[in-house]
Design a protein around this motif. Structure first.
Motif, PDB file in Angstrom:
ATOM      1  N   ALA A   1      49.019  40.494  37.493  1.00  0.00           N
ATOM      2  CA  ALA A   1      48.106  40.074  36.427  1.00  0.00           C
ATOM      3  C   ALA A   1      46.773  39.622  37.012  1.00  0.00           C
ATOM      4  O   ALA A   1      45.700  39.934  36.465  1.00  0.00           O
ATOM      5  N   ILE A   2      46.815  38.922  38.118  1.00  0.00           N
ATOM      6  CA  ILE A   2      45.592  38.481  38.798  1.00  0.00           C
ATOM      7  C   ILE A   2      44.808  39.696  39.274  1.00  0.00           C
ATOM      8  O   ILE A   2      43.595  39.807  39.048  1.00  0.00           O
ATOM      9  N   LEU A   3      45.501  40.604  39.943  1.00  0.00           N
ATOM     10  CA  LEU A   3      44.843  41.796  40.479  1.00  0.00           C
ATOM     11  C   LEU A   3      44.308  42.696  39.369  1.00  0.00           C
ATOM     12  O   LEU A   3      43.225  43.274  39.494  1.00  0.00           O
ATOM     13  N   HIS A   4      45.057  42.812  38.287  1.00  0.00           N
ATOM     14  CA  HIS A   4      44.648  43.643  37.157  1.00  0.00           C
ATOM     15  C   HIS A   4      43.257  43.230  36.671  1.00  0.00           C
ATOM     16  O   HIS A   4      42.375  44.076  36.468  1.00  0.00           O
ATOM     17  N   ALA A   5      43.069  41.935  36.490  1.00  0.00           N
ATOM     18  CA  ALA A   5      41.778  41.432  36.009  1.00  0.00           C
ATOM     19  C   ALA A   5      40.653  41.777  36.988  1.00  0.00           C
ATOM     20  O   ALA A   5      39.550  42.153  36.577  1.00  0.00           O
TER      21      ALA A   5
ATOM     22  N   GLY B   1      40.182  54.781  38.047  1.00  0.00           N
ATOM     23  CA  GLY B   1      41.545  55.121  38.428  1.00  0.00           C
ATOM     24  C   GLY B   1      42.520  54.338  37.586  1.00  0.00           C
ATOM     25  O   GLY B   1      42.141  53.384  36.898  1.00  0.00           O
ATOM     26  N   LYS B   2      43.748  54.756  37.633  1.00  0.00           N
ATOM     27  CA  LYS B   2      44.793  54.061  36.888  1.00  0.00           C
ATOM     28  C   LYS B   2      45.032  52.707  37.571  1.00  0.00           C
ATOM     29  O   LYS B   2      45.357  52.651  38.761  1.00  0.00           O
TER      30      LYS B   2
ATOM     31  N   LEU C   1      46.211  51.388  41.486  1.00  0.00           N
ATOM     32  CA  LEU C   1      45.366  50.596  42.380  1.00  0.00           C
ATOM     33  C   LEU C   1      46.107  49.335  42.831  1.00  0.00           C
ATOM     34  O   LEU C   1      46.063  48.968  44.009  1.00  0.00           O
ATOM     35  N   ILE C   2      46.787  48.695  41.885  1.00  0.00           N
ATOM     36  CA  ILE C   2      47.565  47.497  42.214  1.00  0.00           C
ATOM     37  C   ILE C   2      48.682  47.853  43.189  1.00  0.00           C
ATOM     38  O   ILE C   2      48.911  47.149  44.179  1.00  0.00           O
TER      39      ILE C   2
ATOM     40  N   ILE D   1      49.204  44.984  51.528  1.00  0.00           N
ATOM     41  CA  ILE D   1      49.720  43.664  51.912  1.00  0.00           C
ATOM     42  C   ILE D   1      51.066  43.799  52.617  1.00  0.00           C
ATOM     43  O   ILE D   1      51.301  43.174  53.658  1.00  0.00           O
ATOM     44  N   ASP D   2      51.964  44.622  52.060  1.00  0.00           N
ATOM     45  CA  ASP D   2      53.287  44.799  52.668  1.00  0.00           C
ATOM     46  C   ASP D   2      53.179  45.371  54.075  1.00  0.00           C
ATOM     47  O   ASP D   2      53.912  44.956  54.983  1.00  0.00           O
ATOM     48  N   GLY D   3      52.274  46.318  54.265  1.00  0.00           N
ATOM     49  CA  GLY D   3      52.089  46.905  55.588  1.00  0.00           C
ATOM     50  C   GLY D   3      51.599  45.885  56.590  1.00  0.00           C
ATOM     51  O   GLY D   3      52.099  45.807  57.722  1.00  0.00           O
ATOM     52  N   ILE D   4      50.641  45.076  56.187  1.00  0.00           N
ATOM     53  CA  ILE D   4      50.134  44.029  57.080  1.00  0.00           C
ATOM     54  C   ILE D   4      51.224  43.006  57.348  1.00  0.00           C
ATOM     55  O   ILE D   4      51.391  42.538  58.486  1.00  0.00           O
TER      56      ILE D   4
END
Length: 192
Positions: free
Chosen positions: A129-133, A147-148, A152-153, A160-163
């Motif tokens: 929800a934070i990222l969506h905004a 883009g959809k 993107l999220i 983040i998971d990769g890092i």
């Protein structure tokens, strides 16, 4: 005080030995209490493990929510980068919590797998929800390509998971230049 001591010792043991390798008797011994005293605070080992898992997830989401309020005047690029760096710093400064989460998600106790997954997905919804905004704002301001939003999220979470995994391979002291390089390439794909 004892409940927090139980949680702190449990976090350390679950992180080091996993769910299966951690006994309530060992937790009690290290806290300096008798094993039955743990039941004054937690129903059983599952309850303790799940409590830790959910608290760590919630703590991180609260930190992100607070951080977003502090950076609300920045561009979408700066917001996304700052959230990424803040998340990396959280994992770097709370290595025990990061390792606990990683271990719980990659090697969950089989009987708790569905509960852990549901809890993780609820946490991810809050983060989404934070990222969506931010993504909507970035697209509206033409800082981010069309883009959809869900894609993107998803890409941001993969970043983040990769890092998060790379911390295990390269150590936290070697990650700063890698994160910068990873971010530049990620942003190039978003803004292009």
């Amino acid at each position: 005080m004892t409940k927090n001591e139980i949680k702190n010792i449990s976090l350390s043991l679950f992180t080091k030995y996993g769910y299966e390798g951690t006994a309530l008797s060992e937790i009690a011994k290290r806290v300096g209490i008798q094993k039955p005293s743990i039941y004054n605070h937690f129903k059983n080992k599952d309850d303790l493990f799940l409590c830790l898992f959910e608290e760590i997830l919630e703590e991180h989401i609260q930190q992100v929510e607070q951080f977003v309020e502090e950076i609300n005047t920045l561009s979408s690029e700066e917001k996304l980068k700052h959230i990424l760096l803040d998340t990396c710093n959280y994992y770097k400064n709370h290595e025990d919590k990061a390792t606990f989460l990683k271990r719980a998600m990659i090697f969950p106790p089989e009987h708790l797998k569905h509960i852990l997954n549901e809890s993780f997905l609820r946490s991810e919804e809050s983060f989404s929800a934070i990222l969506h905004a931010i993504f909507v704002e970035g697209i509206d301001k033409k800082e981010i390509r069309q883009g959809k939003i869900e894609n993107l999220i998803m890409s941001y979470f993969c970043l983040i998971d990769g890092i998060f995994m790379e911390f295990s391979y390269y150590g936290k002291e070697n990650m700063e230049p890698r994160i910068q390089n990873i971010w530049e390439n990620f942003w190039y794909g978003l803004s292009g």
